[in-house]
Design an enzyme around this catalytic site. Structure first.
Site, PDB file in Angstrom:
ATOM      1  N   LYS A 287       5.677   0.489   9.244  1.00  6.85           N
ATOM      2  CA  LYS A 287       5.497   1.906   9.576  1.00  6.85           C
ATOM      3  C   LYS A 287       6.806   2.435  10.148  1.00  6.85           C
ATOM      4  CE  LYS A 287       0.970   1.529   8.853  1.00  6.85           C
ATOM      5  NZ  LYS A 287       0.302   2.139   7.674  1.00  6.85           N
TER       6      LYS A 287
ATOM      7  N   SER B  31       0.841  -1.199   0.000  1.00  6.41           N
ATOM      8  CA  SER B  31       0.000   0.000   0.000  1.00  6.41           C
ATOM      9  C   SER B  31       0.875   1.248   0.000  1.00  6.41           C
ATOM     10  CB  SER B  31      -0.920   0.013   1.238  1.00  6.41           C
ATOM     11  OG  SER B  31      -0.168   0.315   2.401  1.00  6.41           O
TER      12      SER B  31
ATOM     13  N   SER C 117       0.890   3.693   2.251  1.00  4.89           N
ATOM     14  CA  SER C 117       0.908   4.364   3.553  1.00  4.89           C
ATOM     15  C   SER C 117       2.285   4.884   3.941  1.00  4.89           C
ATOM     16  CB  SER C 117       0.399   3.416   4.647  1.00  4.89           C
ATOM     17  OG  SER C 117       1.321   2.368   4.882  1.00  4.89           O
TER      18      SER C 117
ATOM     19  N   SER D 207      -2.771   6.808   6.257  1.00  6.17           N
ATOM     20  CA  SER D 207      -2.126   5.701   6.951  1.00  6.17           C
ATOM     21  C   SER D 207      -2.930   5.312   8.182  1.00  6.17           C
ATOM     22  CB  SER D 207      -0.696   6.088   7.365  1.00  6.17           C
ATOM     23  OG  SER D 207      -0.128   5.097   8.195  1.00  6.17           O
TER      24      SER D 207
END
Length: 298
Positions: free
Chosen positions: A157, A100, A102, A263
């Site tokens: 992340k 993705s 994010s 996100s």
């Protein structure tokens, strides 16, 4: 079992294959092979006594007598390969594909990355128990971890808060332990796709660390939970129209994506416990759409 569950349990599948092929290899090495050898000696002795055949015929017979059964041969040949992959993937490096956006603009969809499995310590595979502590995760690290709400899924992340930190993200600006990050405006980031769009891009500096982040003008700064936050230690977070303030518990980390307005991260689903850590992402080894993406990143 769903495909996602199978992917999430790949370590377990690999471990089972390692055990099965290893047992077959060992059983052949220490049980079947000696029996084949003894049988070959007996048969060849009788062959030599009764036959005046040439050496090539004898060699062909010997090879046939010593040949492994097909199921043993295939299992034995896979065993060292599976063992090597298991060791590399469990203790050294593991590949992942970014699914993705994010983490834009740091990581793109389609980036294949390598994750260092031993940076934060050596863990036993399958049970993920740390047996040797090496380094603690640091603010600014890009980390892969098991999603707290579904450990079969791996998320990636950036660490913005370590145990004991007070993280404030209000009006799209980050403050940690009272130290506000500095923001330098960069050229707008172009999202390529079926519909072209742009995001505001900034260079975020905090405690001698710098990396790029994205924000969207049309997104409000508030974090709306649509009810009370539902995750462990949620009482250590306060939400309002400007953003969120969280005190990071011991043994946990506060994670955020660099694409801040796009996100789902610790602002929404809470802190990441130490036992969920997979490793530190450090290198893009392939992107089939853009080979220039290969290399390290901040």
């Amino acid at each position: 079992m769903s495909l996602q569950s199978l992917i999430g349990n790949f370590s377990l599948i690999l471990f089972v294959l390692l055990i099965v092929t290893g047992l077959i290899w060992a059983f052949d090495r220490f049980v079947l092979a000696p029996k084949r050898k003894l049988n070959a000696i007996t048969v060849l002795r009788e062959f030599d006594q009764k036959t005046n055949a040439n050496s090539s015929a004898r060699a062909s017979l010997e090879a046939s007598l010593l040949r492994q059964p097909a199921w043993v041969e295939y299992s034995g040949s896979f065993f060292p390969v599976i063992a090597l992959v298991f060791v590399l993937r469990s203790f050294l490096f593991e590949p992942f594909k970014i699914p993705s956006g994010s983490m834009l603009p740091t990581l793109y969809v389609g980036d294949f990355i390598l994750v260092n499995k031993f940076t934060y310590g050596i863990r036993l595979p399958i049970i993920d128990k740390k047996i040797v502590a090496i380094n603690d995760p640091q603010r600014g690290d890009v980390m892969v971890f098991k999603f707290p709400k579904d450990p079969t899924q791996n998320y990636i992340k950036r660490i913005v808060g370590i145990p004991g930190d007070t993280v404030v993200y209000k009006n799209k600006q980050l403050t940690v332990n009272g130290v506000a990050s500095e923001y330098e405006s960069q050229a707008d980031f172009l999202h390529e796709g079926s519909q072209l769009s742009y995001s505001k891009q900034f260079n975020e500096k905090s405690n001698n660390l710098a990396h790029k982040v994205l924000n969207d003008d049309d997104r409000q700064p508030g974090i709306y939970m649509f009810g009370e936050a539902d995750f462990p230690y949620a009482n250590q977070c306060q939400y309002n129209a400007e953003g969120v303030t969280c005190k990071v518990p011991v043994g946990h980390y506060f994670m955020m994506g660099d694409n801040r307005d796009n996100s789902q991260d610790s602002r929404y689903w809470g802190f990441v416990p130490d036992q969920n850590i997979v490793g530190k992402a450090f290198f893009i080894w392939m992107n089939f759409s853009d080979l220039k993406r290969i290399g390290g990143f901040q």
